[in-house]
Design a protein around this motif. Structure first.
Motif, mmCIF file in Angstrom:
data_model
loop_
_atom_site.group_PDB
_atom_site.id
_atom_site.type_symbol
_atom_site.label_atom_id
_atom_site.label_comp_id
_atom_site.label_asym_id
_atom_site.label_seq_id
_atom_site.Cartn_x
_atom_site.Cartn_y
_atom_site.Cartn_z
ATOM 1 N N LEU A 62 23.977 5.854 4.330
ATOM 2 C CA LEU A 62 25.158 6.292 3.603
ATOM 3 C C LEU A 62 25.958 7.300 4.422
ATOM 4 O O LEU A 62 27.192 7.250 4.488
ATOM 5 C CB LEU A 62 24.735 6.888 2.257
ATOM 6 C CG LEU A 62 25.846 7.122 1.246
ATOM 7 C CD1 LEU A 62 26.507 5.803 0.862
ATOM 8 C CD2 LEU A 62 25.300 7.793 -0.008
ATOM 9 N N LYS A 63 25.249 8.239 5.079
ATOM 10 C CA LYS A 63 25.930 9.255 5.882
ATOM 11 C C LYS A 63 26.623 8.629 7.091
ATOM 12 O O LYS A 63 27.780 8.937 7.375
ATOM 13 C CB LYS A 63 24.939 10.329 6.346
ATOM 14 C CG LYS A 63 24.499 11.299 5.265
ATOM 15 C CD LYS A 63 25.641 12.056 4.647
ATOM 16 C CE LYS A 63 26.124 13.203 5.522
ATOM 17 N NZ LYS A 63 27.280 13.899 4.881
ATOM 18 N N PHE A 64 25.909 7.738 7.793
ATOM 19 C CA PHE A 64 26.511 7.061 8.945
ATOM 20 C C PHE A 64 27.759 6.290 8.528
ATOM 21 O O PHE A 64 28.770 6.272 9.226
ATOM 22 C CB PHE A 64 25.509 6.089 9.576
ATOM 23 C CG PHE A 64 24.598 6.722 10.593
ATOM 24 C CD1 PHE A 64 25.115 7.442 11.659
ATOM 25 C CD2 PHE A 64 23.223 6.577 10.494
ATOM 26 C CE1 PHE A 64 24.280 8.011 12.606
ATOM 27 C CE2 PHE A 64 22.379 7.150 11.430
ATOM 28 C CZ PHE A 64 22.904 7.861 12.483
ATOM 29 N N ALA A 65 27.700 5.649 7.355
ATOM 30 C CA ALA A 65 28.800 4.792 6.921
ATOM 31 C C ALA A 65 29.994 5.597 6.424
ATOM 32 O O ALA A 65 31.129 5.131 6.499
ATOM 33 C CB ALA A 65 28.312 3.837 5.837
ATOM 34 N N THR A 66 29.768 6.815 5.910
ATOM 35 C CA THR A 66 30.865 7.547 5.283
ATOM 36 C C THR A 66 31.296 8.806 6.039
ATOM 37 O O THR A 66 32.385 9.300 5.817
ATOM 38 C CB THR A 66 30.495 7.974 3.847
ATOM 39 O OG1 THR A 66 29.316 8.781 3.901
ATOM 40 C CG2 THR A 66 30.240 6.767 2.953
ATOM 41 N N VAL A 112 26.469 11.962 -1.503
ATOM 42 C CA VAL A 112 25.467 12.830 -0.901
ATOM 43 C C VAL A 112 26.039 14.208 -0.591
ATOM 44 O O VAL A 112 25.531 15.216 -1.039
ATOM 45 C CB VAL A 112 24.845 12.182 0.343
ATOM 46 C CG1 VAL A 112 23.854 13.134 0.986
ATOM 47 C CG2 VAL A 112 24.144 10.898 -0.047
ATOM 48 N N THR A 113 27.125 14.263 0.194
ATOM 49 C CA THR A 113 27.780 15.559 0.400
ATOM 50 C C THR A 113 29.259 15.315 0.633
ATOM 51 O O THR A 113 29.692 14.201 0.812
ATOM 52 C CB THR A 113 27.273 16.338 1.636
ATOM 53 O OG1 THR A 113 27.543 15.530 2.769
ATOM 54 C CG2 THR A 113 25.835 16.721 1.524
ATOM 55 N N ASN A 162 14.699 7.855 3.395
ATOM 56 C CA ASN A 162 15.551 8.531 4.379
ATOM 57 C C ASN A 162 16.492 7.538 5.064
ATOM 58 O O ASN A 162 17.561 7.912 5.530
ATOM 59 C CB ASN A 162 14.748 9.402 5.367
ATOM 60 C CG ASN A 162 13.770 8.634 6.214
ATOM 61 O OD1 ASN A 162 14.008 7.504 6.616
ATOM 62 N ND2 ASN A 162 12.633 9.262 6.486
ATOM 63 N N TYR A 163 16.091 6.266 5.089
ATOM 64 C CA TYR A 163 17.014 5.217 5.548
ATOM 65 C C TYR A 163 18.245 5.184 4.650
ATOM 66 O O TYR A 163 19.382 5.131 5.138
ATOM 67 C CB TYR A 163 16.317 3.855 5.539
ATOM 68 C CG TYR A 163 17.273 2.680 5.521
ATOM 69 C CD1 TYR A 163 17.852 2.209 6.692
ATOM 70 C CD2 TYR A 163 17.615 2.056 4.320
ATOM 71 C CE1 TYR A 163 18.738 1.147 6.673
ATOM 72 C CE2 TYR A 163 18.502 1.000 4.291
ATOM 73 C CZ TYR A 163 19.065 0.545 5.472
ATOM 74 O OH TYR A 163 19.942 -0.495 5.435
ATOM 75 N N ALA A 164 18.030 5.204 3.325
ATOM 76 C CA ALA A 164 19.144 5.134 2.372
ATOM 77 C C ALA A 164 20.098 6.310 2.570
ATOM 78 O O ALA A 164 21.318 6.133 2.602
ATOM 79 C CB ALA A 164 18.612 5.101 0.947
ATOM 80 N N VAL A 165 19.530 7.523 2.731
ATOM 81 C CA VAL A 165 20.349 8.711 2.942
ATOM 82 C C VAL A 165 21.144 8.591 4.246
ATOM 83 O O VAL A 165 22.362 8.797 4.281
ATOM 84 C CB VAL A 165 19.458 9.983 2.985
ATOM 85 C CG1 VAL A 165 20.265 11.197 3.428
ATOM 86 C CG2 VAL A 165 18.837 10.243 1.617
#
Lengths: 259, 113
Positions: free
Chosen positions: A119-123, A253-254, A113-116
C-alpha cells in the motif's frame, strides 16, 4: 514538506498498528508451540527464521498430532508458496537493490507487512525499499518477542484443558485470510470446492497429504476456469470474475506524503 | 514420531528453508524479468484453497483417525461463522482472532457444545 520527526519514527508509526495486533497472536502462538514441545528459545528461533503465523501455528498443530517431520516441512513449503506471488508483485518496487538486501527483505516478508508495504509503495512516492525493510523488522521484533514470552510463560500456566480453545486462534486466522481472499464468485466457488475436496482427500488418504492434494486440485480448477472465462473475452463482464468489495472501508495507513 | 529437542532444531532449520525458498526465488527472478501471467493466475488460487482445506480439517475432521465428524463440533463451527462475519465487517486480523477465541471458549468450555 518540512521534516518534523526523524524517518525511523515515521516508519515506526506506519508499522505500529500491525506490531500491536501481533502481540496477542504471537503470545498465543508461543503458548501453542510450548505445548507442542518447543521451549522458549526454539519458539524465538522459529519466529525469527520462519516469521509466519500460519507456518508456526501449523508446526504447533502438527507436532501436537505427532505428524512426521517430512510432512510438516512439505506442508510449510506449500503453505509458504503463496509468498512467491507476494514477492513477485513487490519486485517492481525493489528493483536495483543489492542481492543482500533482497535476501533480508525476502526472509522477513509475511502476509501482513507485505500488505502494509504494498500500500505504501503504491500510494507514497517517498517510500523506499529500506523503509519497507524497516517495517518488516519492526513487525519481526514484536512478533518474536511475543512468541518468546508466550512460550516462556505458557509453561507456567495450566492451559492443557484449554488447548483446543487457544488452538482456535489458528482456525480464526485462516478464516480471516480466506475472507480477505474472496475477491469474486469464482474464488468463493474454489474455496467451497477446496473444502469438499479436503474432506474427501483427508478421509481417503488418512494423512495431511490430503490437504496438499485438495489444494493443488482446487487451485488448478480455479486457474483453468479463469483461463476459460477470460479466453471467451468475458473478462470483466463475467459475473464469476466481477470484483467484490468488502463492506468495511479501506484504512488509510498514513498521510505524511501529503503537503 | 517422537520429537527430541534436537529434532526441534532440525525442524526449525528445515522449516526456515522451506519458508525462505518461495520468498526469495521470485524476488531474485522478477526484479530483472517480467512475471509470466499463467504463474500469477495459478498462484492466485493457492492461498484460498489451502486455507479452506486447513479450516475444514480443523472443523470437520478427527485428526487422530481421519474420520469425518460432521456437525459434532458445533461450537467450533458456530465460532467459525462468527469469525467470518467479524473479518468481513472489520478487516482486522487481531479482532477476528480475539472474537474467535472468546466465542470458542464460550461455546466449548462454557456451554460444552
Amino acid at each position: 514538506m518540512e521534516k518534523t520527526q526523524s524517518r525511523w519514527v515515521e516508519v515506526f508509526k506506519v508499522a505500529l498498528p500491525l506490531c500491536l495486533s501481533y502481540v496477542p497472536i504471537g503470545f498465543a502462538c508461543g503458548i501453542l508451540l510450548n505445548v507442542a514441545g518447543f521451549n522458549a528459545f526454539t519458539a524465538l528461533l522459529v519466529s525469527i527464521l520462519v516469521f509466519s503465523g500460519g507456518a508456526q501455528f501449523l508446526i504447533a498443530s502438527m507436532l501436537t498430532t505427532n505428524s512426521p517431520m517430512h510432512t510438516i516441512v512439505m506442508m510449510i513449503f506449500f503453505l509458504e508458496l503463496r509468498y512467491a506471488l507476494l514477492g513477485s508483485s513487490l519486485s517492481q518496487y525493489v528493483r536495483g537493490t543489492s542481492k543482500k538486501f533482497l535476501y533480508f527483505f525476502g526472509a522477513s516478508m509475511n502476509d501482513e507487512n507485505y500488505a502494509v508495504n504494498y500500500l505504501k509503495f503504491a500510494t507514497d512516492k517517498s517510500w523506499e525499499p529500506k523503509d519497507a525493510l524497516q517495517v518488516e523488522h519492526w513487525t519481526l521484533l514484536f512478533w518474536s518477542v511475543s512468541n518468546f514470552l508466550g512460550a516462556a510463560l505458557g509453561g507456567l500456566l495450566p492451559i492443557q484443558d484449554y488447548l483446543e480453545t487457544v488452538d482456535f486462534a489458528l482456525t480464526a486466522m485462516f478464516l480471516y485470510m480466506i475472507v480477505m481472499q474472496l475477491r469474486n464468485r469464482l474464488t468463493l466457488l474454489i474455496s467451497l470446492l477446496a473444502g469438499v475436496l479436503a474432506i474427501i482427500a483427508l478421509v481417503i488418504m488418512k494423512s495431511t497429504m490430503g490437504l496438499i492434494v485438495a489444494t493443488l486440485l482446487a487451485s488448478f480448477v480455479g486457474f483453468m476456469v479463469e483461463e476459460k472465462l477470460t479466453k471467451k473475452g468475458t473478462d470483466f463482464s463475467s459475473p464469476w470474475l466481477k470484483r467484490h468489495k468488502p463492506k468495511a472501508s479501506k484504512k488509510v495507513v498514513t498521510k505524511e506524503g501529503a503537503e | 514420531m517422537h520429537y527430541t529437542a534436537f529434532d526441534h532444531y532440525i525442524l526449525v532449520v528445515l522449516a526456515a528453508i522451506a519458508a525462505f525458498l518461495p520468498r526469495i526465488i521470485p524476488l531474485r527472478i522478477f526484479t530483472s524479468k517480467e512475471i509470466p501471467s499463467w504463474f500469477n493466475a495459478w498462484m492466485k488460487y493457492v492461498p484460498v484453497s489451502l486455507f479452506t482445506s486447513l479450516v475444514v480439517r480443523d472443523l470437520f475432521i478427527n485428526t487422530h483417525n481421519y474420520t469425518f465428524t460432521g456437525f459434532h463440533h458445533i461450537g467450533k463451527i458456530l465460532s467459525a461463522l462468527i469469525v467470518m462475519v467479524v473479518a468481513y465487517r472489520t478487516r482486522s486480523m487481531g479482532l477476528s482472532v480475539l472474537v474467535g477465541l472468546i466465542a470458542v471458549a464460550l461455546f466449548t468450555v462454557g456451554l460444552h457444545w
